[in-house]
Design an enzyme around this catalytic site. Structure first.
Site, PDB file in Angstrom:
ATOM      1  N   HIS B 255       0.725  -1.177   0.305  1.00 19.84           N
ATOM      2  CA  HIS B 255      -0.104   0.064  -0.153  1.00 19.84           C
ATOM      3  C   HIS B 255       0.777   1.169  -0.125  1.00 19.84           C
ATOM      4  O   HIS B 255       0.624   1.998  -0.734  1.00 19.84           O
ATOM      5  CB  HIS B 255      -0.826  -0.099   1.180  1.00 19.84           C
ATOM      6  N   GLU B 256       1.632   1.268   1.089  1.00 13.80           N
ATOM      7  CA  GLU B 256       2.706   2.513   1.027  1.00 13.80           C
ATOM      8  C   GLU B 256       3.345   2.805  -0.465  1.00 13.80           C
ATOM      9  O   GLU B 256       4.071   3.814  -0.538  1.00 13.80           O
ATOM     10  CB  GLU B 256       3.402   2.314   2.396  1.00 13.80           C
ATOM     11  N   HIS B 259       1.590   4.663  -2.949  1.00 13.39           N
ATOM     12  CA  HIS B 259       1.822   5.858  -2.502  1.00 13.39           C
ATOM     13  C   HIS B 259       3.146   6.445  -2.992  1.00 13.39           C
ATOM     14  O   HIS B 259       3.279   7.602  -3.705  1.00 13.39           O
ATOM     15  CB  HIS B 259       1.633   6.488  -1.089  1.00 13.39           C
ATOM     16  N   GLU B 285      -4.588   7.598  -3.197  1.00 13.54           N
ATOM     17  CA  GLU B 285      -5.284   6.278  -2.587  1.00 13.54           C
ATOM     18  C   GLU B 285      -5.603   5.339  -3.553  1.00 13.54           C
ATOM     19  O   GLU B 285      -5.472   4.116  -3.603  1.00 13.54           O
ATOM     20  CB  GLU B 285      -6.291   6.668  -1.701  1.00 13.54           C
TER      21      GLU B 285
END
EC number: 3.4.17.19
Lengths: 490, 490
Positions: B255-256, B259, B285
């Site tokens: 997820h990170e 980003h 997101e």
């Protein structure tokens, strides 16, 4: 709000920004990914642009004219703000910002050049930095001596001539002591073996705690080059480990804890004000060196450390505390300043002092620097420098524009000698305490007599007040003579 | 220099300072010693004071009036500078600085309150922050809706009404899907056992590399709360490990990385300009969620991950890739948003969206927040919240003043659904590639069609250009229906 209050509120904000800039420097040396070097240069330049503009803000002049200090502490604040304002108004913003950008980028370039033994690749950058620092020195000196002007950033109130006089007094006895030690039939043992690096770090933390480091207001990381950074409630140190040389780790840690606890023990009322940091680099170094040497390398403390090292690493193949004390204080002619024993250390500093004065004066070209370094090193240390990382590329200072910083190391040693004399006078049973690993009386003495004052007094006054006498070279020389005469049966 | 060039040079310096402020935030969450919280609040306030003054600098108005954009990119720069300038001139400096100070300090207070389950101790601080954000929202809205005004900081161009309409479309099918899954006779297996944390971090780094994270322009640290921070050449992420739950580590990392790679892949020409960062939180997101879910939790990629986990941890006591895929996507009604499955996730967001709108509107008092939270949670999730850390204290957002941020999470899911549909259309053999752990075609598609543009286009346009169609909820709903129908035999 009074002019004084307005000025202090403005200054407090400036100090907060300076704190951020300092931590951004810490980050660059510990956490920053390699690919960010150029962007970081822009960031450091932007911060310097803001800080320079604030320190030179025209309103400060008006506030200073109108401000009435509420007390002696306030008067000290005004004195330091006046100095910082005068400095900022002398240096053109373009130059200050360019220096911040170039020296930020140069740090990584220097590290790469040092790893790659690439003097030729780095020399143009260093030449650029010398030229910028010459320009800055000339702007600050306003007709006076450029090197003296640069020196004020690290040791306000001192001149190169005073330092040269001090070094002239130090040099002959040190050269003589060095010769007698190297001629002596006695030898100090050398620690050998492999020492687990995690265990080194664990003992390192115990040492930091023993020397009063407050971990709730700091942190320890590993870095290629040990340093201390920050002030107030966030003072960080770095140390390093070498499986073959645990003393490097332990004494780097103790040294940096000396710097860090000085900052941590400044009066909390001075937080984020000009008084809220160490008085000068020389006074700072007096703390790191007295922690490291007069206390940390004392017979009494090394006795305690000997047992701790046995607990951590088992048999050290060292006969006992006395032999361990000699091993810790072993004198040998090495290339690296930061690894030098107490006898050689100041000779390293004197070499750099003379070379950097010549660089700033324009008497020595960067192209001729390695030759000058190597000739001087051979003369002083009796060894030929074998590669740039053992010579001209060993220290980061010049690469980041720190001209005028080196002599404060020797000044710190001199100050540490004075403080140690006073400390011994006031705490007669210091050795008995240190043999138990208890440094609290010594640390309290330093905190009470020196550290809490931060920058309230001028550097030399800071030392004189703590010692009760004017500082000089004699206590350091007497301490070295006594210590090494015992170890080397002189 | 032209007015445009002067403006851009000034803006570049502002962006460099904003980058420092962002990294100071990273430091606060990863490196800062606990005792530094108050001083850090002063530092954040000082940085905000500088940034606010620069963004509202009166010269910007003049430059904007005179500037001629050299091209479309330049026009986009001017558009964003105009927006940032207008925002800064609406918010009083006192309020901006106070918010920076209070939210910096509140972060540590929230963490302590969460650890100690101390809602009552934290509530006054939250009430203070809500009041400050109400004031900021009113200043920004200039007569309009305060929440809508706050929303612009995270999702420019969107209104709460639009989001409510979107949520109204999402909610019934999600509630229905949830009910059918929970009613289904089929169950997904749950991974059990102990998983070495160092091995989790090692595989986590492999996953980061597979998802295109450039370690030379970033770093991974462990933190209580995974996050991504920074832009350009220094984009850092954090992740966490739990011996019982390696998926938490792996999918937090992925997820990170979503980003972070978005930031890393913005056109380098935009570095330190307003275009040089992601277009909005919602678009951001969309990247983190498509990496995490549509790619990372796909049957194809989990097949590859299954084998990598076997290599790292031995027997997983999972029958095979198909069963592993079901375990990764197991649906269960948990308290924690960041650990929620794809079916429950948006329901968490909707809860927060409604509550924060009511808080900002003054329709809900902070004192009544836990009751409102718990009632809504029981209604939506069928479970009674047992403690504040599982309810109102679970997320940091409100404590650091992020009102208007939550809905962008669901918006990101919607956008991810649209992007995934387009990606599948353009890369027909994506599954075959992902089964081999090869994400390059998908990552290239995202970089080329979306990430490289940074903030050049408005958020919704950014998505529409990449997809070739206007975004809507249908692709996400169709994707969820198909995926979970297969796993739960609906």
């Amino acid at each position: 709000m009074s002019a004084y209050d307005e000025l202090m509120a403005f200054t407090r904000e400036t100090e907060a920004l300076a704190s951020v800039a300092g931590r951004t420097g810490w980050d660059q040396e510990t956490m920053m990914p390699a690919g960010a070097a150029e962007m970081r240069g822009e960031e450091m330049a932007a911060l310097e642009s803001v800080l320079h503009a604030r320190r030179g803000d025209p309103r400060i002049g008006g506030w200073l004219d109108a401000a009435e200090a509420p007390d002696e502490v306030g008067a000290a604040q005004l004195r330091l703000i006046r100095r910082s304002h005068a400095r900022a108004t002398k240096v053109p913003a373009r130059l200050a910002v360019e220096l911040a950008r170039v020296t930020s980028v140069a740090q990584g370039e220097w590290a790469a050049a040092r790893r790659g033994e690439d003097w030729a690749g780095f020399a143009p950058r260093l030449a650029q930095i010398v030229a910028l620092k010459q320009e800055e020195g000339a702007a600050l000196a306003a007709g006076g001596d450029a090197y003296d002007a640069l020196l004020q950033d690290y040791e306000p109130g001192t001149t190169a001539a005073e330092i040269a006089t001090l070094f002239d007094a130090l040099r002959p006895p040190l050269v003589d002591l060095r010769a007698r030690i190297l001629d002596s039939a006695a030898t100090a043992p050398k620690l050998s073996g492999e020492f687990d690096e995690a265990a080194q770090m664990a003992l390192s933390e115990k040492l930091a705690a023993a020397f009063g480091y407050d971990f709730t207001r700091g942190r320890i990381d590993k870095a290629v080059h040990p340093f201390s950074s920050g002030s107030g409630t966030d003072v960080r140190i770095t140390t390093r480990t070498d499986p073959a040389d645990p003393f490097n780790c332990f004494y780097s840690t103790i040294h940096e804890v000396g710097h860090a606890t000085y900052e941590q023990k400044v009066d909390p009322a001075y937080l984020l004000t000009p008084l809220g940091a160490g008085a000068s680099m020389g006074v700072h170094e007096s703390q790191s060196r007295i922690y490291e040497n007069q206390l940390g390398r004392s017979r009494a403390f090394t006795t305690w450390l000997f047992h701790r090292m046995q607990e951590s690493f088992g048999d050290l193949r060292i006969g006992g505390p006395e032999e361990f004390f000699a091993a810790v204080n072993r004198v040998h002619s090495g290339f690296i300043r930061t690894e030098a024993d107490e006898v050689h250390y100041n000779l390293h500093v004197m070499l750099r002092f003379d070379l950097e004065r010549a660089l700033i004066a324009g008497d020595l070209a960067v192209a001729d620097l390695p030759g000058a370094w190597n000739d001087r090193f051979a003369a002083d240390f009796g060894v030929a420098v074998d590669k740039p990382s053992n010579g001209v590329l060993q220290d980061v200072h010049w690469s980041v524009g720190l001209f005028g910083y080196f002599p404060t190391y020797a000044l710190g040693n001199v100050y540490a000698g004075c403080l140690h004399q006073a400390l011994r006078r006031d705490i007669p049973d210091l050795d008995a305490q240190m043999e138990e690993g208890d440094l609290s009386a010594a640390l309290d003495w330093l905190a009470r007599n020196l550290q809490r004052h931060g920058s309230r007094f001028e550097p030399r006054d800071t030392i004189a007040r703590a010692c009760g006498t004017e500082p000089g070279a004699e206590p350091l020389l007497a301490y070295l003579e006594e210590k090494f005469a015992a170890i080397y049966a002189l």
